[in-house]
Design a protein around this motif. Structure first.
Motif, PDB file in Angstrom:
ATOM      1  N   ASP A   1       0.831  -1.213   0.000  1.00 59.12           N
ATOM      2  CA  ASP A   1       0.000   0.000   0.000  1.00 59.12           C
ATOM      3  C   ASP A   1       0.863   1.259   0.000  1.00 59.12           C
ATOM      4  O   ASP A   1       0.608   2.204  -0.741  1.00 59.12           O
ATOM      5  CB  ASP A   1      -0.931   0.029   1.201  1.00 59.12           C
ATOM      6  N   ARG A   2       1.897   1.267   0.831  1.00 62.18           N
ATOM      7  CA  ARG A   2       2.764   2.454   0.931  1.00 62.18           C
ATOM      8  C   ARG A   2       3.545   2.680  -0.350  1.00 62.18           C
ATOM      9  O   ARG A   2       3.724   3.813  -0.803  1.00 62.18           O
ATOM     10  CB  ARG A   2       3.719   2.323   2.114  1.00 62.18           C
ATOM     11  N   LEU A   3       4.024   1.602  -0.969  1.00 62.64           N
ATOM     12  CA  LEU A   3       4.757   1.745  -2.228  1.00 62.64           C
ATOM     13  C   LEU A   3       3.855   2.297  -3.331  1.00 62.64           C
ATOM     14  O   LEU A   3       4.265   3.178  -4.093  1.00 62.64           O
ATOM     15  CB  LEU A   3       5.366   0.408  -2.651  1.00 62.64           C
ATOM     16  N   ARG A   4       2.618   1.796  -3.407  1.00 59.73           N
ATOM     17  CA  ARG A   4       1.671   2.320  -4.401  1.00 59.73           C
ATOM     18  C   ARG A   4       1.364   3.795  -4.140  1.00 59.73           C
ATOM     19  O   ARG A   4       1.351   4.607  -5.069  1.00 59.73           O
ATOM     20  CB  ARG A   4       0.386   1.496  -4.409  1.00 59.73           C
ATOM     21  N   ALA A   5       1.121   4.141  -2.887  1.00 63.31           N
ATOM     22  CA  ALA A   5       0.814   5.533  -2.550  1.00 63.31           C
ATOM     23  C   ALA A   5       1.991   6.450  -2.870  1.00 63.31           C
ATOM     24  O   ALA A   5       1.811   7.552  -3.398  1.00 63.31           O
ATOM     25  CB  ALA A   5       0.446   5.653  -1.069  1.00 63.31           C
ATOM     26  N   THR A   6       3.204   5.994  -2.575  1.00 66.68           N
ATOM     27  CA  THR A   6       4.390   6.796  -2.863  1.00 66.68           C
ATOM     28  C   THR A   6       4.553   6.996  -4.363  1.00 66.68           C
ATOM     29  O   THR A   6       4.805   8.110  -4.837  1.00 66.68           O
ATOM     30  CB  THR A   6       5.651   6.122  -2.281  1.00 66.68           C
ATOM     31  N   ARG A   7       4.384   5.937  -5.125  1.00 65.57           N
ATOM     32  CA  ARG A   7       4.502   6.028  -6.583  1.00 65.57           C
ATOM     33  C   ARG A   7       3.489   7.021  -7.148  1.00 65.57           C
ATOM     34  O   ARG A   7       3.840   7.895  -7.945  1.00 65.57           O
ATOM     35  CB  ARG A   7       4.298   4.654  -7.211  1.00 65.57           C
ATOM     36  N   VAL A   8       2.243   6.901  -6.733  1.00 62.81           N
ATOM     37  CA  VAL A   8       1.192   7.790  -7.236  1.00 62.81           C
ATOM     38  C   VAL A   8       1.493   9.236  -6.866  1.00 62.81           C
ATOM     39  O   VAL A   8       1.400  10.140  -7.702  1.00 62.81           O
ATOM     40  CB  VAL A   8      -0.193   7.350  -6.696  1.00 62.81           C
ATOM     41  N   ARG A   9       1.889   9.467  -5.623  1.00 65.45           N
ATOM     42  CA  ARG A   9       2.174  10.833  -5.174  1.00 65.45           C
ATOM     43  C   ARG A   9       3.355  11.428  -5.937  1.00 65.45           C
ATOM     44  O   ARG A   9       3.311  12.583  -6.361  1.00 65.45           O
ATOM     45  CB  ARG A   9       2.453  10.844  -3.675  1.00 65.45           C
ATOM     46  N   LEU A  10       4.410  10.670  -6.125  1.00 63.65           N
ATOM     47  CA  LEU A  10       5.576  11.187  -6.845  1.00 63.65           C
ATOM     48  C   LEU A  10       5.263  11.426  -8.318  1.00 63.65           C
ATOM     49  O   LEU A  10       5.743  12.397  -8.908  1.00 63.65           O
ATOM     50  CB  LEU A  10       6.777  10.255  -6.666  1.00 63.65           C
ATOM     51  N   LEU A  11       4.445  10.559  -8.918  1.00 69.07           N
ATOM     52  CA  LEU A  11       4.029  10.818 -10.307  1.00 69.07           C
ATOM     53  C   LEU A  11       3.186  12.082 -10.392  1.00 69.07           C
ATOM     54  O   LEU A  11       3.333  12.874 -11.331  1.00 69.07           O
ATOM     55  CB  LEU A  11       3.245   9.629 -10.870  1.00 69.07           C
ATOM     56  N   ASP A  12       2.312  12.287  -9.416  1.00 69.44           N
ATOM     57  CA  ASP A  12       1.510  13.517  -9.385  1.00 69.44           C
ATOM     58  C   ASP A  12       2.395  14.751  -9.313  1.00 69.44           C
ATOM     59  O   ASP A  12       2.146  15.758  -9.968  1.00 69.44           O
ATOM     60  CB  ASP A  12       0.562  13.531  -8.183  1.00 69.44           C
ATOM     61  N   LEU A  13       3.437  14.672  -8.501  1.00 68.03           N
ATOM     62  CA  LEU A  13       4.295  15.839  -8.275  1.00 68.03           C
ATOM     63  C   LEU A  13       5.330  16.059  -9.366  1.00 68.03           C
ATOM     64  O   LEU A  13       5.596  17.195  -9.754  1.00 68.03           O
ATOM     65  CB  LEU A  13       5.017  15.700  -6.927  1.00 68.03           C
ATOM     66  N   TYR A  14       5.952  14.969  -9.848  1.00 69.63           N
ATOM     67  CA  TYR A  14       7.142  15.116 -10.680  1.00 69.63           C
ATOM     68  C   TYR A  14       7.058  14.436 -12.037  1.00 69.63           C
ATOM     69  O   TYR A  14       7.939  14.623 -12.867  1.00 69.63           O
ATOM     70  CB  TYR A  14       8.363  14.578  -9.936  1.00 69.63           C
ATOM     71  N   GLY A  15       6.049  13.628 -12.272  1.00 69.08           N
ATOM     72  CA  GLY A  15       5.951  12.913 -13.527  1.00 69.08           C
ATOM     73  C   GLY A  15       5.437  13.804 -14.650  1.00 69.08           C
ATOM     74  O   GLY A  15       4.913  14.896 -14.412  1.00 69.08           O
ATOM     75  N   PRO A  16       5.591  13.334 -15.874  1.00 68.24           N
ATOM     76  CA  PRO A  16       5.044  14.098 -17.009  1.00 68.24           C
ATOM     77  C   PRO A  16       3.529  14.121 -16.921  1.00 68.24           C
ATOM     78  O   PRO A  16       2.916  13.227 -16.325  1.00 68.24           O
ATOM     79  CB  PRO A  16       5.523  13.317 -18.236  1.00 68.24           C
ATOM     80  N   GLN A  17       2.928  15.137 -17.493  1.00 65.53           N
ATOM     81  CA  GLN A  17       1.466  15.196 -17.487  1.00 65.53           C
ATOM     82  C   GLN A  17       0.914  13.933 -18.105  1.00 65.53           C
ATOM     83  O   GLN A  17       1.417  13.440 -19.104  1.00 65.53           O
ATOM     84  CB  GLN A  17       0.974  16.399 -18.279  1.00 65.53           C
ATOM     85  N   GLY A  18      -0.115  13.399 -17.461  1.00 67.34           N
ATOM     86  CA  GLY A  18      -0.744  12.192 -17.982  1.00 67.34           C
ATOM     87  C   GLY A  18      -0.045  10.911 -17.591  1.00 67.34           C
ATOM     88  O   GLY A  18      -0.385   9.870 -18.101  1.00 67.34           O
ATOM     89  N   ALA A  19       0.947  10.993 -16.691  1.00 64.56           N
ATOM     90  CA  ALA A  19       1.699   9.803 -16.309  1.00 64.56           C
ATOM     91  C   ALA A  19       0.811   8.725 -15.703  1.00 64.56           C
ATOM     92  O   ALA A  19       1.087   7.549 -15.840  1.00 64.56           O
ATOM     93  CB  ALA A  19       2.830  10.159 -15.340  1.00 64.56           C
ATOM     94  N   ARG A  20      -0.292   9.118 -15.047  1.00 65.06           N
ATOM     95  CA  ARG A  20      -1.191   8.127 -14.450  1.00 65.06           C
ATOM     96  C   ARG A  20      -2.404   7.899 -15.343  1.00 65.06           C
ATOM     97  O   ARG A  20      -3.346   7.256 -14.948  1.00 65.06           O
ATOM     98  CB  ARG A  20      -1.658   8.597 -13.078  1.00 65.06           C
ATOM     99  N   GLY A  21      -2.386   8.450 -16.518  1.00 67.44           N
ATOM    100  CA  GLY A  21      -3.500   8.217 -17.415  1.00 67.44           C
ATOM    101  C   GLY A  21      -4.613   9.229 -17.264  1.00 67.44           C
ATOM    102  O   GLY A  21      -5.639   9.129 -17.906  1.00 67.44           O
ATOM    103  N   GLY A  22      -4.424  10.223 -16.363  1.00 66.81           N
ATOM    104  CA  GLY A  22      -5.483  11.180 -16.113  1.00 66.81           C
ATOM    105  C   GLY A  22      -5.377  12.444 -16.946  1.00 66.81           C
ATOM    106  O   GLY A  22      -6.298  13.237 -17.008  1.00 66.81           O
TER     107      GLY A  22
END
Length: 136
Positions: free
Chosen positions: A111-132
């Motif tokens: 759970d923590r690894l998934r939450a960390t990945r999502v949060r870091l993608l939100d902050l630092y990933g390219p736009q649309g990195a999570r498909g949103g």
């Protein structure tokens, strides 16, 4: 629970720091704790907030037993604190308990690894990195 003792952390208390020795863990009874990662050039970045009923700390289970994240109370926190060496000793004596505990902690790690990945993608990933977002 015979190994637990109650602790209290006032708001804005540093509970542990990334890289320090992980020799205990907590089950939060009330309050909230922010978990953060050190991001080079940016400092602490909160990746998740945990609260009542949640496990705080899993790094004690995995060598080299150093905290992978840091933690700070967001508000006053009451928790049960467990000494990792005592719990590990009990798990050695009672393998069924050890398996149940490792299974529960593994779920928390996932759970923590998934939450960390999502949060870091939100902050630092390219736009649309999570498909949103929309692709360029």
């Amino acid at each position: 629970m015979a190994l637990a003792h109650e602790v209290f952390f006032p708001a804005a208390t540093r509970i542990f720091e990334e890289g320090e020795t992980a020799d205990r863990f907590w089950v939060i009874r009330s309050g909230a704790v922010a978990l953060h990662v050190q991001v080079p050039g940016r400092g602490r970045t909160v990746v998740e907030t945990v609260g009542a009923g949640d496990l705080l700390g899993w790094s004690w289970l995995c060598p080299p037993r150093q905290w992978h994240l840091g933690a700070e109370s967001r508000e006053p926190v009451r928790a049960w604190e467990f000494d990792a060496a005592q719990v590990l000793g009990l798990c050695t004596e009672q393998p069924a308990l050890g398996l149940s505990l490792v299974t529960a902690v593994a779920a928390t790690i996932g759970d923590r690894l998934r939450a960390t990945r999502v949060r870091l993608l939100d902050l630092y990933g390219p736009q649309g990195a999570r498909g949103g977002g929309t692709a360029p």
